[in-house]
Design a protein around this motif. Structure first.
Motif, mmCIF file in Angstrom:
data_model
loop_
_atom_site.group_PDB
_atom_site.id
_atom_site.type_symbol
_atom_site.label_atom_id
_atom_site.label_comp_id
_atom_site.label_asym_id
_atom_site.label_seq_id
_atom_site.Cartn_x
_atom_site.Cartn_y
_atom_site.Cartn_z
ATOM 1 N N ARG A 183 -16.086 0.141 -13.316
ATOM 2 C CA ARG A 183 -16.565 1.207 -12.441
ATOM 3 C C ARG A 183 -16.051 0.961 -11.021
ATOM 4 O O ARG A 183 -15.612 -0.147 -10.689
ATOM 5 N N LEU A 184 -16.123 1.969 -10.197
ATOM 6 C CA LEU A 184 -15.796 1.826 -8.778
ATOM 7 C C LEU A 184 -17.050 1.394 -8.027
ATOM 8 O O LEU A 184 -18.099 2.045 -8.110
ATOM 9 N N TRP A 185 -16.918 0.281 -7.271
ATOM 10 C CA TRP A 185 -18.015 -0.248 -6.466
ATOM 11 C C TRP A 185 -17.572 -0.293 -5.015
ATOM 12 O O TRP A 185 -16.389 -0.443 -4.707
ATOM 13 N N LEU A 186 -18.543 -0.213 -4.109
ATOM 14 C CA LEU A 186 -18.261 -0.318 -2.683
ATOM 15 C C LEU A 186 -19.125 -1.431 -2.097
ATOM 16 O O LEU A 186 -20.364 -1.370 -2.142
ATOM 17 N N LEU A 187 -18.462 -2.460 -1.563
ATOM 18 C CA LEU A 187 -19.132 -3.610 -0.957
ATOM 19 C C LEU A 187 -19.117 -3.457 0.556
ATOM 20 O O LEU A 187 -18.046 -3.330 1.164
ATOM 21 N N SER A 205 -9.113 2.537 -13.440
ATOM 22 C CA SER A 205 -8.045 1.538 -13.550
ATOM 23 C C SER A 205 -7.380 1.232 -12.217
ATOM 24 O O SER A 205 -6.753 0.186 -12.066
ATOM 25 N N GLN A 206 -7.504 2.147 -11.241
ATOM 26 C CA GLN A 206 -6.900 1.908 -9.934
ATOM 27 C C GLN A 206 -7.689 2.651 -8.872
ATOM 28 O O GLN A 206 -8.181 3.760 -9.098
ATOM 29 N N ALA A 207 -7.836 2.024 -7.701
ATOM 30 C CA ALA A 207 -8.518 2.649 -6.568
ATOM 31 C C ALA A 207 -7.722 2.340 -5.306
ATOM 32 O O ALA A 207 -7.467 1.178 -4.995
ATOM 33 N N VAL A 208 -7.300 3.385 -4.586
ATOM 34 C CA VAL A 208 -6.463 3.245 -3.398
ATOM 35 C C VAL A 208 -7.118 3.986 -2.244
ATOM 36 O O VAL A 208 -7.404 5.189 -2.350
ATOM 37 N N TRP A 209 -7.345 3.301 -1.142
ATOM 38 C CA TRP A 209 -7.967 3.932 0.017
ATOM 39 C C TRP A 209 -7.044 4.969 0.645
ATOM 40 O O TRP A 209 -5.838 4.744 0.793
ATOM 41 N N HIS A 210 -7.632 6.096 1.052
ATOM 42 C CA HIS A 210 -6.911 7.031 1.900
ATOM 43 C C HIS A 210 -6.826 6.409 3.295
ATOM 44 O O HIS A 210 -7.774 5.747 3.742
ATOM 45 N N PRO A 211 -5.694 6.545 4.001
ATOM 46 C CA PRO A 211 -5.551 5.912 5.324
ATOM 47 C C PRO A 211 -6.650 6.273 6.313
ATOM 48 O O PRO A 211 -6.959 5.495 7.221
ATOM 49 N N SER A 212 -7.285 7.429 6.131
ATOM 50 C CA SER A 212 -8.364 7.845 7.030
ATOM 51 C C SER A 212 -9.660 7.089 6.766
ATOM 52 O O SER A 212 -10.579 7.102 7.597
ATOM 53 N N GLY A 213 -9.745 6.434 5.610
ATOM 54 C CA GLY A 213 -10.975 5.755 5.230
ATOM 55 C C GLY A 213 -12.038 6.685 4.688
ATOM 56 O O GLY A 213 -13.156 6.264 4.376
ATOM 57 N N SER A 214 -11.712 7.969 4.520
ATOM 58 C CA SER A 214 -12.703 8.948 4.079
ATOM 59 C C SER A 214 -12.978 8.899 2.584
ATOM 60 O O SER A 214 -13.931 9.503 2.100
ATOM 61 N N GLY A 215 -12.154 8.196 1.835
ATOM 62 C CA GLY A 215 -12.349 8.120 0.399
ATOM 63 C C GLY A 215 -11.231 7.357 -0.272
ATOM 64 O O GLY A 215 -10.379 6.751 0.395
ATOM 65 N N LEU A 216 -11.236 7.399 -1.600
ATOM 66 C CA LEU A 216 -10.259 6.647 -2.387
ATOM 67 C C LEU A 216 -9.649 7.530 -3.464
ATOM 68 O O LEU A 216 -10.330 8.368 -4.070
ATOM 69 N N LEU A 218 -8.267 7.652 -7.169
ATOM 70 C CA LEU A 218 -8.561 6.877 -8.370
ATOM 71 C C LEU A 218 -7.663 7.285 -9.536
ATOM 72 O O LEU A 218 -7.357 8.467 -9.704
ATOM 73 N N GLY A 219 -7.291 6.308 -10.338
ATOM 74 C CA GLY A 219 -6.772 6.569 -11.675
ATOM 75 C C GLY A 219 -7.931 6.300 -12.624
ATOM 76 O O GLY A 219 -8.423 5.166 -12.686
ATOM 77 N N ALA A 220 -8.412 7.307 -13.350
ATOM 78 C CA ALA A 220 -9.654 7.140 -14.106
ATOM 79 C C ALA A 220 -9.719 8.102 -15.277
ATOM 80 O O ALA A 220 -9.010 9.114 -15.328
ATOM 81 N N THR A 221 -10.611 7.784 -16.219
ATOM 82 C CA THR A 221 -10.868 8.666 -17.354
ATOM 83 C C THR A 221 -12.342 8.622 -17.707
ATOM 84 O O THR A 221 -12.995 7.576 -17.573
#
Length: 666
Positions: A183-187, A205-216, A218-221
């Protein structure tokens, strides 16, 4: 499943250094030949990461196999002093280094306390502190642009009830329904609080931050149980600005639904463009570099028409351009694109690049290698010749390796394809004698042999064998159509490519037609099995982690969507014939070739039943065969004793059947 372990599993296969040709007493200046033990002492380099200011480079060094595995440690290159030093010293493994945005800390994954968790150290060294905890493994993570949070991927930890049930051996579980997915977690670093953002049924399977920091991104199913390519690209928005005020949102929106497998999502610094490696249609593996613009539903294929080579990795440059490493036959090379998406010239570099990274200033660090020089780190300012900055594998300089001859031959099968191959000849070969020949087939089939050290072949050459490496149809590195040319035809044109290559070497007076053998791991094991059901010309065969029955393989392997691309599903009557016609077990009554079968009993890619079916059939028809099963070993072996045992068995098997009277391994 894609069985492309040609350069991973076979890297560890070696031989005793006993040349075929009679020699005088060794001279002081005679070449020193590789031994099985020495062949395992090869370090590999991966996951390069520049610090934000470009002054330091973190990277992962995988150590030689010792005991039950290969430890990984993080090393640091200091640009100012030119020094390289080991940064982490855990008794277990430390890997996946990621700099904090201010460059003051380096976070990484480690299994030093059994579970794989995120740790952090000050960039100048010191003690590592754990940032996450729990009875579950963290898969990967990423710093937020402001350095205040870390997003990570991990399943739910085991509950006390689940722990008790496991301890009491009351641990039956319902397949799929009770699986725990990442799952996606935020620490939040200030509080140490970790919050799950996606639902348990999702697999991320993958989570990449948007440069603005407003979100991520995701590669997901939400259908991980489907055994199909159902992954899509989503944007998980954490907050948005309304009327000048920041408001928390926590919403998930689908952005793209690429066809077939894809991965390696990266967002440009301006936040307006995103790239990933995907399929131009539906498979079988990610091949092309795709570019998506913010707010647009379509994607642009940057490489399909003008490059048509598999993209291994890529990086955004600060100016908005792209640098990518691609396969090109046996070799790899860099290609580049301008910010406008136009292909630009990139000069060749002296070693085949694979892992690489680009600093904000445009400097490139990469790990490079050739078939006779081990992997090392290189630094390239893109204006002058790259310079080697590491000496991690200097111990290999004492050994003399055979340089491969790269060449093309024409397949006689329909289409008359040009097939590229490499040939190793024994050191001191007189150019006149006919040599015993061993054809080694790579994994995949969408894999390939590369211009990198391949120790099985090097040590066979040291024993007096010629070694033939064909990149047969279906191999990567020759364009998408070449990959597709064995769709639904395993054991057809690809097998004929192998035999035409063998015949070519016989016609050239290099190979002895009475001393031919074949071998391989994974898909290479399959091709070895198939070959001995079609011809009796091979005097010995080795099948490692192969597949003998494509129907039972599909039903028991992990991630069968890869095989489905080639053959469909075996549950439909009109598809069954394709699976059967390409399955070696159907033709085992034809086999006469002595066959050594090697299998890890924890292999989920090509499960042990595949080797068991082959062994049982060969026994039934009186073929000389051995099945060796290695406990705890997955598709790629880890344990030192098992690696050495496998090497000695393989080469003793070839010696027994291609030389006169060499004893088999006990």
């Amino acid at each position: 499943m894609n069985r492309s372990l040609s350069g991973v599993v076979l890297l560890s296969l070696a031989a005793l250094s006993t040349p075929v040709f009679p020699q005088e007493q060794p001279r002081a200046d005679a070449p020193k030949l590789l031994t099985p033990e020495a062949s395992l002492n090869l370090r590999s380099i991966s996951d390069l990461q520049f610090s934000p200011d470009g002054s330091r480079l973190a990277f992962v060094v995988t150590e030689p196999a010792k005991g039950e595995g290969r430890a990984r440690h993080i090393w640091i290159y200091e640009k100012q002093s030119g020094s390289i030093r080991q940064f982490t010293y855990s008794a277990k493994s430390d890997f996946f280094p990621r700099w904090s945005p201010d460059g003051m800390q380096l976070a990484f994954l480690s299994d030093r306390d059994e579970q794989q968790q995120i740790y952090a150290m000050r960039a100048n060294g010191g003690e590592a502190s754990a940032l996450t905890k729990g009875k579950r493994d963290v898969k990967n993570f990423a710093w937020s642009p402001d350095g205040k949070q870390i997003a990570f991927l991990a399943p739910d930890a085991k509950t006390e009830s689940e722990e008790k049930k496991a301890k009491d051996k009351d641990d039956a579980h319902v397949a799929d329904k009770e699986e725990k997915h990442a799952r996606l977690w935020l620490l939040t670093l200030d509080t140490g609080e970790a919050k799950a953002l996606t639902e348990p049924k999702w697999e991320v399977s993958q989570a990449v931050w948007h440069p603005s920091g407003s979100g991520l991104m995701l590669g997901a199913t939400d259908h991980p149980e489907s055994d199909q390519n159902t992954k899509r690209i989503f944007f998980f928005r954490l907050w948005e600005t309304l009327n000048g005020e920041r408001k928390e949102v926590d919403s998930m929106t689908q952005v793209l639904a690429p066809r077939g497998p894809f991965g390696n999502i990266r967002i440009a610094a301006d936040g307006q463009r995103m790239a990933f490696v995907g399929c131009r249609e539906d498979g079988p593996t990610p091949h092309d570099l795709m570019l998506a613009h913010h707010g647009e539903k379509g994607v642009q294929n940057l490489t399909g028409a003008i490059v048509d080579r598999p993209v291994l990795d890529y990086r955004w440059s600060k100016d908005g351009g792209l640098l990518a490493a691609v396969e090109d036959g046996f070799h790899t090379k860099f290609i580049g694109f301008t910010a406008e998406g136009a292909l630009k010239d990139i000069p060749a570099v002296p070693a085949n690049p694979n892992a690489f990274v680009v600093s904000d200033s445009g400097e490139v660090a990469f790990a490079g290698q050739t078939a006779t020089t081990p992997q090392e780190l290189w630094l390239w300012d893109r204006n002058s010749t790259p310079k080697q900055i590491s000496r991690l594998n200097d111990s290999w300089k004492q050994f003399t390796l055979s340089a491969p001859e790269f060449y093309y031959y024409k397949s006689k099968s329909p289409g008359g394809l040009e097939i590229e191959a490499a040939l190793l000849k024994p050191l001191g070969y007189d150019g006149k004698s006919k040599l015993p020949l061993i054809a080694l087939i790579h994994g995949g089939p969408t894999g390939a042999w590369h211009d990198s050290i391949e120790t099985w072949g090097q040590l066979l050459a040291a024993r007096g064998y010629a070694v033939f490496y064909p990149n047969i149809r279906g191999s990567s590195g020759y364009g998408q159509k070449f990959i597709e040319s064995n769709r639904g035809d395993w054991g057809g044109g690809d097998y004929r490519d192998v035999m035409d290559g063998v015949d070519d070497l016989i016609a050239r007076g290099i190979a002895d037609p009475e001393k031919l053998a074949i071998g391989g791991w994974s898909y290479g094991g399959y091709m070895s099995e198939w070959a001995i059901t079609q011809t009796t010309r091979f005097k010995a065969a080795v099948s490692g982690a192969g597949l003998s029955n494509l129907i039972s393989e599909y039903g028991t392997e992990q991630d069968p969507a890869y095989d489905e691309w080639f053959y469909g599903v075996p549950y439909e009557p009109d598809k069954v014939a394709g699976f059967l016609n390409s399955s070696p077990f159907v033709h085992l009554k034809n086999v006469k070739t002595p066959t050594l079968i090697l299998q890890g009993d924890a292999d989920e890619a090509d499960p042990p039943g595949q080797s068991q079916e082959l062994y049982r059939g060969l026994k039934r028809y009186g073929v000389e065969t051995q099945l060796v099963v290695y406990p705890r070993e997955p598709h790629g072996f880890h344990e030192e004793k098992h690696l050495l045992d496998r090497l000695n068995r393989i080469l003793a098997w070839y010696d027994k059947h291609l030389k006169d009277g060499s004893p088999a391994a006990k």
